[in-house]
Motif scaffolding. Structure first.
Motif, short mmCIF file in Angstrom:
data_model
loop_
_atom_site.label_atom_id
_atom_site.label_comp_id
_atom_site.label_asym_id
_atom_site.label_seq_id
_atom_site.Cartn_x
_atom_site.Cartn_y
_atom_site.Cartn_z
N ALA A 20 0.83 -1.21 0.00
CA ALA A 20 0.00 0.00 0.00
C ALA A 20 0.87 1.26 0.00
O ALA A 20 0.56 2.23 -0.71
N LEU A 21 1.96 1.23 0.77
CA LEU A 21 2.84 2.40 0.83
C LEU A 21 3.54 2.62 -0.49
O LEU A 21 3.68 3.77 -0.95
N ARG A 22 3.96 1.55 -1.12
CA ARG A 22 4.60 1.67 -2.43
C ARG A 22 3.63 2.32 -3.43
O ARG A 22 4.01 3.24 -4.18
N GLU A 23 2.39 1.87 -3.44
CA GLU A 23 1.39 2.44 -4.35
C GLU A 23 1.19 3.93 -4.06
O GLU A 23 1.09 4.75 -4.97
N SER A 24 1.15 4.28 -2.76
CA SER A 24 0.98 5.69 -2.38
C SER A 24 2.15 6.55 -2.88
O SER A 24 1.95 7.66 -3.39
N LEU A 25 3.37 6.04 -2.75
CA LEU A 25 4.54 6.79 -3.18
C LEU A 25 4.57 6.97 -4.69
O LEU A 25 4.97 8.03 -5.19
N VAL A 26 4.16 5.96 -5.43
CA VAL A 26 4.09 6.08 -6.89
C VAL A 26 3.11 7.19 -7.28
O VAL A 26 3.41 8.04 -8.13
N ILE A 27 1.93 7.21 -6.63
CA ILE A 27 0.94 8.26 -6.90
C ILE A 27 1.49 9.63 -6.49
O ILE A 27 1.35 10.62 -7.22
N LEU A 28 2.13 9.69 -5.33
CA LEU A 28 2.67 10.94 -4.80
C LEU A 28 3.67 11.57 -5.75
O LEU A 28 3.67 12.79 -5.98
N LEU A 29 4.57 10.75 -6.34
CA LEU A 29 5.66 11.27 -7.16
C LEU A 29 5.31 11.36 -8.65
O LEU A 29 6.08 11.92 -9.42
N GLU A 30 4.16 10.83 -9.02
CA GLU A 30 3.78 10.82 -10.45
C GLU A 30 3.77 12.21 -11.09
O GLU A 30 4.24 12.37 -12.23
N PRO A 31 3.29 13.27 -10.40
CA PRO A 31 3.29 14.59 -11.04
C PRO A 31 4.67 15.12 -11.39
O PRO A 31 4.81 15.97 -12.27
N PHE A 32 5.70 14.60 -10.74
CA PHE A 32 7.07 15.06 -11.01
C PHE A 32 7.78 14.20 -12.05
O PHE A 32 8.90 14.50 -12.46
N GLY A 33 7.14 13.09 -12.43
CA GLY A 33 7.80 12.16 -13.34
C GLY A 33 8.40 10.97 -12.62
O GLY A 33 9.24 10.25 -13.18
N ILE A 35 10.41 8.84 -9.39
CA ILE A 35 11.74 8.95 -8.78
C ILE A 35 12.82 9.13 -9.85
O ILE A 35 13.88 9.74 -9.60
N ALA A 36 12.56 8.64 -11.05
CA ALA A 36 13.55 8.74 -12.13
C ALA A 36 13.80 10.18 -12.56
O ALA A 36 14.81 10.48 -13.19
N GLU A 77 16.02 0.75 -7.95
CA GLU A 77 15.40 0.28 -9.20
C GLU A 77 15.76 1.15 -10.41
O GLU A 77 15.77 0.67 -11.54
N VAL A 78 16.06 2.44 -10.17
CA VAL A 78 16.44 3.30 -11.30
C VAL A 78 17.97 3.44 -11.40
O VAL A 78 18.47 4.27 -12.17
N GLY A 79 18.69 2.62 -10.65
CA GLY A 79 20.15 2.58 -10.78
C GLY A 79 20.91 3.46 -9.82
O GLY A 79 22.13 3.59 -9.92
N GLY A 80 20.22 4.08 -8.86
CA GLY A 80 20.90 4.90 -7.87
C GLY A 80 21.53 4.07 -6.77
O GLY A 80 21.21 2.88 -6.60
N LYS A 81 22.41 4.69 -6.00
CA LYS A 81 23.11 4.02 -4.90
C LYS A 81 22.77 4.74 -3.59
O LYS A 81 23.44 5.70 -3.23
N GLU A 136 29.15 14.76 3.68
CA GLU A 136 28.48 13.70 2.93
C GLU A 136 27.21 14.21 2.25
O GLU A 136 26.88 13.80 1.14
N ALA A 137 26.49 15.12 2.93
CA ALA A 137 25.28 15.68 2.33
C ALA A 137 25.62 16.62 1.18
O ALA A 137 24.98 16.59 0.13
N MET A 138 26.64 17.44 1.38
CA MET A 138 26.99 18.43 0.36
C MET A 138 27.59 17.78 -0.89
O MET A 138 27.48 18.32 -1.99
N GLU A 139 28.21 16.62 -0.72
CA GLU A 139 28.89 15.99 -1.85
C GLU A 139 28.09 14.85 -2.48
O GLU A 139 28.53 14.26 -3.47
N ALA A 140 26.90 14.54 -1.93
CA ALA A 140 26.05 13.52 -2.55
C ALA A 140 25.55 14.04 -3.91
O ALA A 140 25.38 15.23 -4.11
N ASP A 141 25.33 13.13 -4.84
CA ASP A 141 24.79 13.52 -6.14
C ASP A 141 23.33 13.97 -6.01
O ASP A 141 22.89 14.89 -6.70
N VAL A 142 22.61 13.30 -5.12
CA VAL A 142 21.19 13.60 -4.89
C VAL A 142 20.92 13.53 -3.39
O VAL A 142 21.43 12.63 -2.71
N VAL A 143 20.14 14.47 -2.88
CA VAL A 143 19.70 14.43 -1.49
C VAL A 143 18.18 14.31 -1.46
O VAL A 143 17.47 15.14 -2.03
N ILE A 144 17.70 13.24 -0.82
CA ILE A 144 16.26 13.07 -0.59
C ILE A 144 16.01 13.23 0.90
O ILE A 144 16.47 12.42 1.71
#
Length: 323
Positions: A20-33, A35-36, A77-81, A136-144
């Protein structure tokens, strides 16, 4: 030239159950395109949950492990680390995470978890022209950024911006309470400048169950049934104070972001799913009374001792006891 309006995705979500949480997150992020839109193959992705304390498991003081798990899986799943990081007030990031049930997800996904180390970085602000922030935060490629919705006895509410104070490493947080804490406006501006410097690519706020009352740790769980996401952290916090029915001027981080001109007006924010008016909470409980933000030297010494005791004596002993 027309600039794009900030967008905040708001949905109802009532379950931390994986599917259920996975489905919610997919819906939540869909307007932005999805996680990819934020993570590319090979990116080192910092997941910054709220890992405040290991002393009140089950009281919803920290970001739920289930949410971190699902976001980490999406990144993989989209190749991030992905890797987890924080600088808790007491103890280590791993110690707090393990005390709150994170160990199974760390092991299943082979997720590294680190404590932050500081380095000075120049900022835009003249008042805070150098901040000691997590390397570590400043040098990460992406911060979530993965904050928890909580009331706060010093700052009224802790949302997306406040969660990034965890990127101020070690006992530098106590120093900032001494240096800027006598003036709530100045302290709020320091937190805003910290958020601007780190500039998270995405903030996903855990509001399925919040923590109300005498937070950040001495309050109680409160079912909210909300997930929120935005690339503009200041827009997200502005939307959330509207939902919780708290005037923006009562929250130092939101008030400071408005003064500094980085917080959009509510009318200037797009809401691709639900509008804040549809999610209003009329009886969210704030702290019984607000405490001073500033720390005197005796409190800093006591806090430092407690941090060292927790990290180097209590946590190792608890591990020994489980073996």
């Amino acid at each position: 030239m027309q600039t794009q309006k900030p967008s905040v995705s708001l949905i109802r979500a009532t379950s931390y159950e994986r599917e259920a949480l996975r489905e919610s997150l997919v819906i939540l992020l869909e307007p932005f395109g999805g996680i990819a839109a934020f993570v590319k193959k090979g990116d080192r992705v910092l997941l910054k949950p709220n890992l405040l304390t290991g002393t009140r498991p089950g009281k919803e003081c920290i970001t739920r492990a289930e949410l971190v798990y699902e976001v980490a899986k999406m990144v993989i799943e989209v190749g991030g680390k992905p890797f987890l990081g924080d600088s808790p007030a007491f103890g280590s990031a791993k110690g707090v995470a393990v005390a709150n049930g994170y160990l199974p997800i760390l092991e299943e996904l082979n997720l590294p978890i680190i404590d932050f180390h500081g380095q000075r970085y120049q900022t835009i602000s003249e008042n805070f022209n150098h901040l000691r922030l997590s390397k570590e935060a400043m040098e990460a490629d992406v911060v979530i950024n993965l904050p928890k919705v909580k009331s706060h006895m010093q700052l009224t509410l802790t949302l997306g911006v406040k969660n990034l104070f965890g990127c101020v490493p070690g006992k530098m947080k106590a120093w900032w309470h001494m240096e800027a804490g006598k003036d709530a406006n100045r302290f709020g501006e320091m937190l805003v400048e910290t958020a601007r410097a780190i500039n998270p690519n995405l903030t996903i706020l855990d509001g399925i169950i919040g923590h109300e009352g005498n937070g950040p740790s001495n309050g109680e769980p409160r079912q909210l049934g909300i997930l929120a996401a935005a690339s503009d952290i200041f827009a997200l916090d502005r939307a959330m104070v509207e939902i919780l029915n708290v005037p923006p001027e009562q929250v130092p981080t939101v008030a400071a972001s408005q003064r500094l001109g980085v917080c959009p007006e509510l009318a200037a924010i797009e809401f691709p799913h639900l509008n804040p008016d549809l999610l209003k909470i009329q009886d969210w409980r704030l702290p019984d009374k607000l405490m001073p933000i500033d720390f005197g030297m005796p409190r800093v010494i006591k806090s430092t001792f407690k941090h060292l005791y927790t990290r180097f004596i209590k946590e190792p002993m608890s591990v020994y006891g489980r073996e």
